[in-house]
Design an enzyme around this catalytic site. Structure first.
Site, PDB file in Angstrom:
ATOM      1  N   LEU A   1       1.191  -1.204   0.373  1.00  0.00           N
ATOM      2  CA  LEU A   1       0.230   0.005   0.045  1.00  0.00           C
ATOM      3  C   LEU A   1       1.025   1.038  -0.516  1.00  0.00           C
ATOM      4  O   LEU A   1       1.785   1.191   0.426  1.00  0.00           O
ATOM      5  CB  LEU A   1      -1.177   0.220   1.176  1.00  0.00           C
ATOM      6  CG  LEU A   1      -1.774  -1.299   1.461  1.00  0.00           C
ATOM      7  CD1 LEU A   1      -2.946  -0.842   2.973  1.00  0.00           C
ATOM      8  CD2 LEU A   1      -3.399  -0.570   0.322  1.00  0.00           C
ATOM      9  N   ASP A   2       0.607   2.144  -0.642  1.00  0.00           N
ATOM     10  CA  ASP A   2       1.111   3.284  -1.004  1.00  0.00           C
ATOM     11  C   ASP A   2       1.616   3.714   0.807  1.00  0.00           C
ATOM     12  O   ASP A   2       0.628   3.759   1.486  1.00  0.00           O
ATOM     13  CB  ASP A   2       0.494   4.529  -1.571  1.00  0.00           C
ATOM     14  CG  ASP A   2       0.966   4.312  -3.256  1.00  0.00           C
ATOM     15  OD1 ASP A   2       1.471   3.454  -3.636  1.00  0.00           O
ATOM     16  OD2 ASP A   2      -0.343   4.596  -3.900  1.00  0.00           O
ATOM     17  N   ARG A   3       2.648   4.469   1.454  1.00  0.00           N
ATOM     18  CA  ARG A   3       3.075   5.073   2.543  1.00  0.00           C
ATOM     19  C   ARG A   3       0.880   6.037   2.588  1.00  0.00           C
ATOM     20  O   ARG A   3       0.845   5.358   3.931  1.00  0.00           O
ATOM     21  CB  ARG A   3       4.026   6.335   2.516  1.00  0.00           C
ATOM     22  CG  ARG A   3       3.809   6.779   3.551  1.00  0.00           C
ATOM     23  CD  ARG A   3       5.493   7.676   3.976  1.00  0.00           C
ATOM     24  NE  ARG A   3       5.740   7.816   5.297  1.00  0.00           N
ATOM     25  CZ  ARG A   3       6.710   8.153   5.792  1.00  0.00           C
ATOM     26  NH1 ARG A   3       8.167   8.020   4.704  1.00  0.00           N
ATOM     27  NH2 ARG A   3       7.450   8.454   7.076  1.00  0.00           N
TER      28      ARG A   3
END
Length: 248
Positions: free
Chosen positions: A75-77
């Site tokens: 997942l993106d940050r």
């Protein structure tokens, strides 16, 4: 079918309160990823989820030496929600195979500016990533380095100029949801990278991993990890009941 709803489980075996546990056995660890924590080490040097989980398991089970923790998906940050990790290399290998054979199912909820042209639809694009700037763009099919990206969306409701969407992710490209929705004129709420013209600095991106489903790597039983976004703006424009019903 095994389902685990965010908030329905107490921490297991003294699990650190840093993470909400959705599922855990000898093979798997499913948690709610907090927002703004990188999944793995990056250039910032900030604490990352993978190493934090290794430390947590090491402490809880008093394990000597290194602890194995396999990263199956990312997942993106700035994105939070359901994630599954493998506690053995065999489980990691089998889950990775599920990803390759499309038996690993991911559903997201997101809030976007405006409203898509149809109440539901499929977006198919070719995406090209620029590693230097860490940005992704939609390019013509056949562009060298471009990768096909496919998602299905359903509009669950609209309010105050925003729309709540359910996203069934059919491919797992970098920044895929953010780029594809921005390309049709519906950038995500809070997304500074692909919607800077309509978002303000400091806003939290409204993208949430709501469901991760897969066959258990050992028992083969179907597992679903479910997590709902926090009831803060803009998520609170729609009820939890609507969100829960949409992803099941």
């Amino acid at each position: 079918m095994t389902q685990h709803l965010s908030g329905s489980n107490e921490p297991l075996d003294g699990m650190s309160k840093r993470f909400e546990v959705l599922y855990e056995d000898n093979h798997l660890l499913g948690i709610v990823k907090p927002v703004n924590i990188p999944v793995q080490e990056d250039a910032t040097g900030d604490p990352d989820l993978l190493n934090l989980l290794k430390e947590d398991v090491k402490e809880r089970f008093n394990k000597p030496g290194n602890v194995y923790m396999g990263l199956v998906h990312r997942l993106d940050r700035p994105v939070g929600g359901a994630m599954i990790f493998a506690k053995t290399s065999k489980a990691a290998s089998r889950l990775s195979e599920c990803v390759r054979t499309h038996s690993f199912h991911k559903v997201y909820l997101t809030v976007v500016h405006g409203k898509p042209p149809a109440s539901h639809g499929r977006l198919t694009d070719t995406l090209l990533k620029d590693a230097k700037s860490n940005t992704v763009t939609v390019v013509r099919k056949g562009t060298p380095g471009g990768k096909e990206a496919i998602l299905d969306y359903t509009v669950l409701g609209s309010a105050e100029g925003y729309s709540l969407l359910k996203i069934d992710l059919l491919t797992g490209r970098s920044h895929q949801i953010r780029v594809q929705l921005s390309s049709i004129g519906c950038p995500l709420y809070g997304d500074q990278k692909y919607g800077a013209s309509v978002n303000r600095p400091g806003q939290q991106i409204a993208l949430w991993s709501a469901l991760v489903g897969f066959p258990h790597p050992v028992t083969k039983e179907e597992v679903e990890l479910i997590s709902l976004p926090p009831q803060t703006h803009p998520w609170d424009l729609w009820s939890k009941e609507l969100q829960k019903k949409a992803i099941r």
